[in-house]
Motif scaffolding. Structure first.
Motif, PDB file in Angstrom:
ATOM      1  N   CYS A 307       0.806  -1.224   0.000  1.00 53.12           N
ATOM      2  CA  CYS A 307       0.000   0.000   0.000  1.00 53.12           C
ATOM      3  C   CYS A 307       0.839   1.274   0.000  1.00 53.12           C
ATOM      4  N   ILE A 308       0.488   2.199  -0.893  1.00 51.54           N
ATOM      5  CA  ILE A 308       1.172   3.496  -0.927  1.00 51.54           C
ATOM      6  C   ILE A 308       0.280   4.605  -0.359  1.00 51.54           C
ATOM      7  N   ARG A 309      -0.783   4.206   0.350  1.00 50.91           N
ATOM      8  CA  ARG A 309      -1.649   5.166   1.071  1.00 50.91           C
ATOM      9  C   ARG A 309      -2.235   6.239   0.156  1.00 50.91           C
ATOM     10  N   CYS A 310      -2.737   5.806  -0.995  1.00 50.83           N
ATOM     11  CA  CYS A 310      -3.274   6.795  -1.933  1.00 50.83           C
ATOM     12  C   CYS A 310      -4.717   7.142  -1.588  1.00 50.83           C
ATOM     13  N   SER A 311      -5.415   6.239  -0.920  1.00 50.81           N
ATOM     14  CA  SER A 311      -6.805   6.375  -0.483  1.00 50.81           C
ATOM     15  C   SER A 311      -7.834   6.199  -1.600  1.00 50.81           C
ATOM     16  N   ALA A 312      -7.418   5.744  -2.767  1.00 55.89           N
ATOM     17  CA  ALA A 312      -8.381   5.503  -3.846  1.00 55.89           C
ATOM     18  C   ALA A 312      -9.416   4.454  -3.426  1.00 55.89           C
ATOM     19  N   CYS A 313      -8.982   3.457  -2.658  1.00 57.35           N
ATOM     20  CA  CYS A 313      -9.911   2.392  -2.257  1.00 57.35           C
ATOM     21  C   CYS A 313     -11.004   2.918  -1.321  1.00 57.35           C
ATOM     22  N   ILE A 336      -8.348  -0.615   2.981  1.00 55.60           N
ATOM     23  CA  ILE A 336      -6.971  -0.924   3.399  1.00 55.60           C
ATOM     24  C   ILE A 336      -6.902  -1.091   4.909  1.00 55.60           C
ATOM     25  N   CYS A 367      -6.997  -0.022  -7.030  1.00 59.99           N
ATOM     26  CA  CYS A 367      -5.727   0.018  -6.290  1.00 59.99           C
ATOM     27  C   CYS A 367      -4.532   0.094  -7.248  1.00 59.99           C
ATOM     28  N   PRO A 368      -3.704   1.140  -7.103  1.00 54.67           N
ATOM     29  CA  PRO A 368      -2.600   1.337  -8.042  1.00 54.67           C
ATOM     30  C   PRO A 368      -1.512   0.277  -7.918  1.00 54.67           C
ATOM     31  N   VAL A 369      -1.482  -0.433  -6.794  1.00 55.59           N
ATOM     32  CA  VAL A 369      -0.470  -1.482  -6.658  1.00 55.59           C
ATOM     33  C   VAL A 369      -1.126  -2.862  -6.596  1.00 55.59           C
ATOM     34  N   ILE A 371      -3.482  -4.516  -4.931  1.00 54.08           N
ATOM     35  CA  ILE A 371      -3.688  -5.357  -3.758  1.00 54.08           C
ATOM     36  C   ILE A 371      -5.058  -6.013  -3.912  1.00 54.08           C
ATOM     37  N   ILE A 373      -7.654  -6.894  -2.368  1.00 49.02           N
ATOM     38  CA  ILE A 373      -8.248  -6.677  -1.046  1.00 49.02           C
ATOM     39  C   ILE A 373      -9.336  -7.715  -0.731  1.00 49.02           C
TER      40      ILE A 373
HETATM   41  S1  SF4 Z   1      -5.960   1.841  -3.190  1.00 49.59           S
HETATM   42 FE1  SF4 Z   1      -4.307   0.411  -2.725  1.00 49.59          FE
HETATM   43  S2  SF4 Z   1      -2.499   1.699  -2.448  1.00 49.59           S
HETATM   44 FE2  SF4 Z   1      -4.267   3.051  -2.346  1.00 49.59          FE
HETATM   45  S3  SF4 Z   1      -4.732   3.205  -0.142  1.00 49.59           S
HETATM   46 FE3  SF4 Z   1      -6.007   1.558  -0.962  1.00 49.59          FE
HETATM   47  S4  SF4 Z   1      -4.780  -0.296  -0.647  1.00 49.59           S
HETATM   48 FE4  SF4 Z   1      -3.384   1.447  -0.413  1.00 49.59          FE
END
Ligand code: SF4
Lengths: 461, 228
Positions: A307-313, A336, A367-369, A371, A373
Motif C-alpha cells: 500500500c502506498i496510502r493513496c486512499s483511492a480504495c 486498506i 488500487c494502483p499497486v 492489492i 483486497i
Molecule cells: S488503493 Fe491500494 S495503495 Fe491506495 S490506499 Fe487503498 S490499498 Fe493502499
C-alpha cells in the motif's frame, strides 16, 4: 489496543447527516477526478503491474534492501535508527528532542506517526508536536482524529472550522471563506516554522540504492518542516523502501493520479543525508517495524504492505463512503484499514474489520499497486473464525454445510423453513423476523420460501 | 447441447420462477436442459464467511455432480465466479446465463417480449469477478417492447454482501437506500440483474418502500412473451 466492533461504531456514524453529505460530495469528486486522469494514460495497467511487481520484490528482499538503505543513508551523513515498535520509535524521537533542548517540533502529515501515536509520546516527554497540514491542524486544535487518509477533516465543514479557529489560533475571525481560513492558519504556522528547531516527518518512499527519503504533498507545509529546522527526524515504515531511484518514475505517476486525481502533486521533496549550509544539518531516520515483519510472514496477507496510502480504495468503497473513517476505529480506515489493521495489531484485536466489506471488489479495481483486497479479506475472515474458536456462528455454519452435503437433507430443510415461516409470511413476503435475522427486516422485506421449490416443480414436470 | 442447470440453493428455495425461466428460454432455443437433483449449494456462502474448508467440500461436490455436462448454466453470476475460481478444470464449461447465450451459443435475440421500462443493475460480481461484460445488455436490447433506462451510479454495490447484510445491517441498509433511490429516480418499472442474491436485497428494499417498482431476474424477462 483493541478496535471497538465495527457494526455498532458504523451505526453511530451513519446517524451523522453532515458527515454523510460531506463524505458523499468529497468522495464523488475525488473519485471522478481520479477516473479522468487515469483514463488519460494508455499504459495505466502496465504501470499498476510495475508498481505491484516492484513492491513484491521489495517485500521478498526487504532484509538486504534495509541494510543497503542504512549503508547509503549513513554514507550521506544521516543517522539511522531501528525501532521494533511504536514505543521504541517514540523514545528515539523524544531522546533526539531532549538532546537538542527542543520543546516544540513541527510535523509533516504522516500516518505512520499517527499509527504509533507519536504526538502523545512526545507530549509525555514535554515536547509539543505541531501538525502543519491544514486538515491535521484542524483536527489537532479540536482534539479530533482523522477520518480519511488524504482528507483527514472530511467530516468537518467550514463554519465549524471558523468557530474552532476563533476559539484557538485566530481570535476574532468572522469569515468562513476558505481563503480567509487558509490565511489564518498560514499566519499561525509561519511563526512556528520560523522558530522551529526540529522537524518530524514520515515518508512516502525511501530509496535503498541512495538512502534518499521522499515526501509527496500538496500544500508545501511539508517542505517547510523538512528544510527550515536544523534537525530533522524522518520515520519510515520498513515497507516504504524502493530498490532504485528510477523506481520513483512508476510511483510518482501512480500516487498523485490515484490519490488527489492530479497528474502531478504540487510538492515532491527528496533529501539524501545532509548538505552543508543547506537545509537541516542533522538528519535522523527511524526505520519502524511495529508489526510489519509479522504481516510479512503471511503469504496472502503480506500484499497489504504494498500500500502506498493513496486512499483511492476509500473513495470507491460502498461501506467507507457511508460510514466514514471513524467507524473503523483505527488510523487506517476503509478497505486498506480492514486488511492492514487486523494484521498489524492482531486479528483478535480487530476481528470485526474483515467483515466490514460487501466484497464488491471496487477497491481492487482501483488500487494502483493491485492489492487483491477481497482475497485478503476472505483470508482474514477465516483467521477470525479460527481465533474465535467455538461459537454459535461456527456451529450454525457447520450444520448448514452438513445440510448442503446431501440433497435429501437440503430438501428437508426447505420443508422445515416453509413451515417455520408461517407466522411471519404474508403474500409471499416476510416483513418481520426475530434476531439475528431482524437485521435484514429492519429495512427490507424478505422473499418467503416458495410453496413449490424448483426441485419439486422439476420432479413433477 | 446437453446443458446442466445449477439453479442455486437460493433460487431453488426462494425464486423457483427464475430457474423455470432459464428452462423456458433454453428449451425455446432448442437445447436440452437437465436438472441434476443431487445439487444443493456451491459453497459460496461458506467461502465468503470465513469457512474455506466447508466451501471446498461443497465445490468438490458440485464438480462431481456437474463434471459430465457439455455446459453448466446458472442464473447467479456470483456462484459461477466462485465455482470458476475453486474448480479451474470445470471453469471453461460453467456459464452465467447471459454469457452462455451470447458468448457460447451466439444468441442475442431470444424471442422475448416485455413492454416495460427496465433498469439494469450490473452486480459487483458479474462486473468484477465473473466479468459478464455487456452480455446482459445485448440480450435486453433485443427484447421487444423493452425500454432500457439508464441507472445513476449503476456500478455501485447494492449493499448485500452475503452475511454482511445481517452482520452490518445498518450499513447495508444505508447502501441499499441509495440504490433504491437511483432505481426509483430512473423511472423504471423493473430493475433487473444476473444475481438472485442482489435481487433479494434490491427487491426487498423496493417492496418495503412500496414505490411500485419491482426487481426481476434477467431470465424472467428473457422468458417473457407478453404483448403490449
Ligand atoms: S488503493 Fe491500494 S495503495 Fe491506495 S490506499 Fe487503498 S490499498 Fe493502499
Amino acid at each position: 489496543m483493541k478496535v471497538s466492533p465495527f457494526p455498532a461504531a458504523a451505526e453511530h456514524e451513519l446517524a451523522n447527516v453532515q458527515l454523510r453529505r460531506n463524505l458523499r460530495a468529497a468522495t464523488d469528486t475525488i473519485q471522478s477526478k481520479r477516473a479522468r486522469v487515469v483514463a488519460e494514460l494508455p499504459d495505466w495497467e502496465a504501470l499498476r503491474d510495475a508498481g505491484s511487481e516492484i513492491k513484491a520484490d521489495v517485500l521478498a528482499r526487504l532484509d538486504e534492501l534495509l541494510v543497503e538503505f542504512e549503508t547509503a543513508a549513513t554514507a550521506a551523513g544521516a543517522h539511522v535508527h531501528w525501532a521494533r515498535d511504536g514505543a521504541e520509535a517514540g523514545a528515539i524521537v523524544a531522546r533526539i528532542a531532549r538532546e537538542h533542548d527542543v520543546d516544540e517540533v513541527v510535523k509533516v502529515k504522516s500516518l505512520t506517526t499517527d499509527e504509533i501515536q507519536l504526538n502523545d509520546v512526545l507530549a509525555t516527554a514535554g515536547v509539543r508536536a505541531i501538525e502543519t497540514d491544514f486538515a491535521e491542524l484542524i483536527l489537532q486544535l479540536d482534539g479530533d482524529w482523522s477520518s480519511h487518509i488524504l482528507v483527514p477533516a472530511i467530516h468537518r465543514n467550514r463554519t465549524e472550522i471558523r468557530d474552532l479557529f476563533a476559539r484557538t489560533i485566530a481570535p476574532g475571525i468572522v469569515s468562513d471563506d476558505p481563503a480567509d481560513l487558509a490565511e489564518a492558519s498560514r499566519v499561525y504556522l509561519r511563526e512556528r516554522f520560523l522558530r522551529a528547531k526540529m522537524g518530524v516527518s514520515g515518508a512516502n518512499f525511501g530509496i535503498a540504492e541512495t538512502g534518499t527519503v521522499c515526501v509527496v504533498e500538496s500544500e508545501g507545509n511539508g517542505r517547510m518542516c523538512t528544510t527550515l529546522p536544523p534537525v530533522l527526524v524522518s520515520i519510515l515504515g520498513i515497507e516504504k523502501l524502493l530498490p532504485r531511484f528510477d523506481d520513483l518514475e512508476v510511483f510518482l505517476q501512480l500516487l498523485p493520479r490515484s490519490s488527489t486525481g492530479e497528474r502531478m502533486n504540487p510538492y515532491t521533496s527528496l533529501w539524501t543525508g545532509v548538505t552543508s549550509g543547506d537545509g537541516p544539518q542533522e538528519l535522523h531516520i527511524v526505520l519502524l517495524d511495529n508489526g510489519r515483519t509479522r504481516v510479512l510472514r503471511d503469504e496472502v496477507g503480506r500484499q497489504a504492505l504494498h500500500c502506498i496510502r493513496c486512499s483511492a480504495c476509500l473513495n470507491v468503497c460502498p461501506v467507507y463512503t457511508r460510514t466514514g473513517g471513524h467507524a473503523y476505529g483505527s488510523v487506517y480506515p476503509g478497505p486498506i484499514g480492514a486488511i492492514l489493521t487486523p494484521q498489524l495489531i492482531g486479528i483478535e484485536n480487530a476481528s470485526s474489520l474483515p467483515y466490514a466489506s460487501t466484497l464488491c471488489g471496487a477497491c481492487y479495481e482501483v488500487c494502483p499497486v493491485k492489492i487483491d483486497i477481497p482475497r485478503v479479506l476472505l483470508h482474514l475472515r477465516a483467521e477470525a473464525v479460527r481465533a474465535r474458536g467455538r461459537s454459535a456462528e461456527r456451529l450454525t455454519m457447520r450444520i448448514v454445510g452438513w445440510t448442503f452435503e446431501s440433497a435429501r437433507r437440503f430438501t428437508l430443510a426447505q420443508r422445515v423453513a416453509r413451515t417455520a415461516q408461517t407466522p411471519f409470511a404474508r403474500g409471499g413476503l416476510v416483513r418481520r423476523l426475530p434476531p439475528p435475522l431482524s437485521g435484514w427486516t429492519r429495512s427490507r422485506d424478505l422473499r418467503a420460501v416458495a410453496k413449490t421449490s424448483f426441485r419439486s416443480w422439476w420432479a413433477g414436470r | 447441447m446437453r446443458i446442466g442447470l445449477f439453479v442455486t440453493c437460493l433460487g431453488d428455495t426462494l425464486y423457483p420462477e427464475t430457474g423455470r425461466a432459464v428452462v423456458t428460454v433454453l428449451e425455446r432455443l432448442g437445447h436440452e436442459v437437465v436438472f441434476p437433483a443431487e445439487q444443493t449449494c456451491c459453497g459460496q456462502l461458506h467461502a465468503n464467511s470465513g469457512y474455506p474448508d466447508e466451501a471446498l467440500k461443497l465445490v468438490r461436490r458440485f464438480e462431481s455432480i456437474f463434471g459430465s455436462y457439455d455446459a453448466v448454466v446458472s442464473p447467479s453470476s456470483s456462484c459461477v465466479g466462485h465455482v470458476r475460481e475453486l474448480a479451474p478444470e470445470l471453469a471453461p464449461r460453467v456459464f452465467e446465463l447471459s454469457e452462455l447465450l451470447v458468448n457460447r451459443l451466439g444468441v442475442e435475440d431470444v424471442g422475448a417480449s416485455f413492454p416495460h421500462r427496465v433498469a439494469y443493475h450490473p452486480t459487483c460480481h458479474s462486473l468484477r469477478v465473473t466479468k459478464v461484460g455487456d452480455a446482459p445488455l445485448r440480450l435486453l436490447r433485443n427484447v421487444r417492447g423493452l425500454e432500457l433506462v439508464p441507472l445513476e451510479r449503476a456500478e455501485e454495490c447494492c449493499g448485500f454482501g452475503g452475511t454482511f447484510a445481517v452482520k452490518n445491517a445498518a450499513t447495508s441498509s444505508a447502501i441499499l437506500a441509495d440504490k433504491c433511490d437511483a432505481i426509483e429516480a430512473s423511472g423504471a418499472g423493473y430493475c433487473t440483474a444476473v444475481d438472485g442474491s442482489c435481487l433479494l436485497q434490491i427487491g426487498g428494499g423496493l417492496e418495503r418502500r412500496s414505490g411500485g417498482v419491482r426487481a426481476l431476474h434477467l431470465a424472467e424477462i428473457l422468458a417473457a412473451t407478453e404483448s403490449a
